[in-house]
Design an enzyme around this catalytic site. Sequence first.
Site, PDB file in Angstrom:
ATOM      1  N   CYS A   1       0.729  -1.138   0.091  1.00 17.12           N
ATOM      2  CA  CYS A   1      -0.109  -0.024   0.147  1.00 17.12           C
ATOM      3  C   CYS A   1       1.052   1.145  -0.015  1.00 17.12           C
ATOM      4  O   CYS A   1       0.326   2.416  -0.028  1.00 17.12           O
ATOM      5  CB  CYS A   1      -0.938  -0.089   1.210  1.00 17.12           C
ATOM      6  SG  CYS A   1      -2.012  -1.284   1.436  1.00 17.12           S
TER       7      CYS A   1
ATOM      8  N   HIS B   1      -2.876   7.141   2.483  1.00 11.56           N
ATOM      9  CA  HIS B   1      -3.391   5.514   2.292  1.00 11.56           C
ATOM     10  C   HIS B   1      -4.501   5.685   2.639  1.00 11.56           C
ATOM     11  O   HIS B   1      -4.837   5.857   3.962  1.00 11.56           O
ATOM     12  CB  HIS B   1      -2.414   4.542   2.505  1.00 11.56           C
ATOM     13  CG  HIS B   1      -2.834   3.202   2.301  1.00 11.56           C
ATOM     14  ND1 HIS B   1      -3.551   3.002   1.305  1.00 11.56           N
ATOM     15  CD2 HIS B   1      -2.942   2.311   3.270  1.00 11.56           C
ATOM     16  CE1 HIS B   1      -4.221   1.661   1.509  1.00 11.56           C
ATOM     17  NE2 HIS B   1      -3.616   1.207   2.598  1.00 11.56           N
TER      18      HIS B   1
ATOM     19  N   ASN C   1     -10.257  -0.366   0.968  1.00 19.74           N
ATOM     20  CA  ASN C   1      -8.722   0.009   0.952  1.00 19.74           C
ATOM     21  C   ASN C   1      -8.454  -0.850  -0.432  1.00 19.74           C
ATOM     22  O   ASN C   1      -8.308  -1.886  -0.542  1.00 19.74           O
ATOM     23  CB  ASN C   1      -7.995  -0.960   2.118  1.00 19.74           C
ATOM     24  CG  ASN C   1      -6.571  -0.926   2.070  1.00 19.74           C
ATOM     25  OD1 ASN C   1      -6.013  -0.487   1.052  1.00 19.74           O
ATOM     26  ND2 ASN C   1      -5.845  -1.313   3.142  1.00 19.74           N
TER      27      ASN C   1
END
Length: 311
Positions: free
Chosen positions: A111, A236, A266
Site C-alpha cells: 500500500c 493511504h 482499501n
Amino acid sequence: MNMYGSKVVGWGAALPDEVVTNKDFEARLETNDAWITERTGIKERRMGGTTSSLAVEAAQKALANAGLQPSDIGLLVLSTTTPEQTVPATSGTIQAQLGLTCGAFDINAACAGFVYGLVVGHSMIATGTERVLVIGSDTLSKITDQQDRSTAVLFADGAGAVILERTAPEDNAVLGWDLGVDGSLVPILYCDHGGYLKMEGREVFKRAVLAMVSSAKTAMERAGVTADDIALVVPHQANIRIIEAANNRLGLSMEKTAIVLDTTGNTSSGSVPLALSAAVEKGMVNPGEYILFSGFGAGMTWASAVVRWGK
Ligand code: UT7
C-alpha cells in the site's frame, strides 16, 4: 542538485462498476454496517475488473488530462501487489494496451507502492527521462477470502495514475520524501502464492500510525516545510481512525485531508492516486500549494513525499 526537476502534469483514476455495500456483507457474513462504519469508516467499495484494465483506464484519463499522447511517455512504473501473472510483469500488458513504446516495470511495496513509484519516477526524470507515467492499480478482492469478515469488508479494487514531467531544477515540485520497510514485520500482513491476505489487524493499525507519523515528519523536514504549510494531505486509505490518529500527532486537520475510503475501501496501490484525483476534482488544492502523500502497508513498508502542486 539534480540535472532536472519533475512536476505532476496529469492524473486520473478508475474504479470497477460493481458496488458492494456494508449491507451486502451483512446479508452473508457475521458483520454489520455499524461495526464496519465505526471501526473503519468504510460504507461501500468497488469490486471487479483486472489490475491491467483498471490501470489502463486510469492512465488514459491521466494522458487526456495532461493533453499528451502515448508516444510522449518515456517510462511506465506500475505499483501493484496483485500482478496478473508471476511472470511477466503486468506493466508490459498495460504498456501494450496503452500503445506506449517506452520501458515498463512493476514495483511491489504494497500500500506504500504508489508513493514509492512517484519517487522512482521523479528519480528517473532527475537523470533525463522526459515523462514518467506512474500507475497504482490493485484488485485486492482477488486475494481476499470473501468469507473472512476480518478482511473481506476492508479490501477492494481500484487504480489511479499520475504523469510526471521534466522541468528545470529550480521548478522542481517533488521536494522531499522518505521510503522505508521493516522486513521483520512480514508476519503481520502477507499473502502467500495462491492464498489469501492474512492480517493481524490491531498490530498493523498500531504500526501504521507510528510509520505514517515518522515518515511524514521526515519527508516534510527534507522538503523544508512544516504541517502548517501543507494544503492537502493524501494518506493511504485503509481506515479513517488510522488517518485521524496520524493527523492528530502531526498537527494536520481532517478538513484538508483527502478521503475516499468511505466509497472505495482499501485499494492498496490504487488508494493514494484515487484520493488525489478526488481531492483535485473537489478543488482542495491550488497551484503552488504543498501536498503531503503518505502510505504504509505489508512489508511492512511506508513512504511519504511532499509535492508542490501546479499545472
Ligand atoms: O493497507 C494496510 C493494511 N491494513 C490496515 O491498515 C488495517 C489495519 N487495522 C485495522 O484497520 C483494524 O485493526 C481493523 C479494522 C482490521 C479491526 O478493527 P479493530 O478495532 O482493531 O478490531 P479488532 O481486530 O480488535 O476486533 C474487535 C472485534 C473482535 O471480536 P472480539 O475478539 O472482541 O470478540 C473481532 O473478531 O471485532 C471482531 N470483528 C468483527 N466484527 C464484526 C472483526 N472483524 C469484524 C467484522 N464485523 N467485519
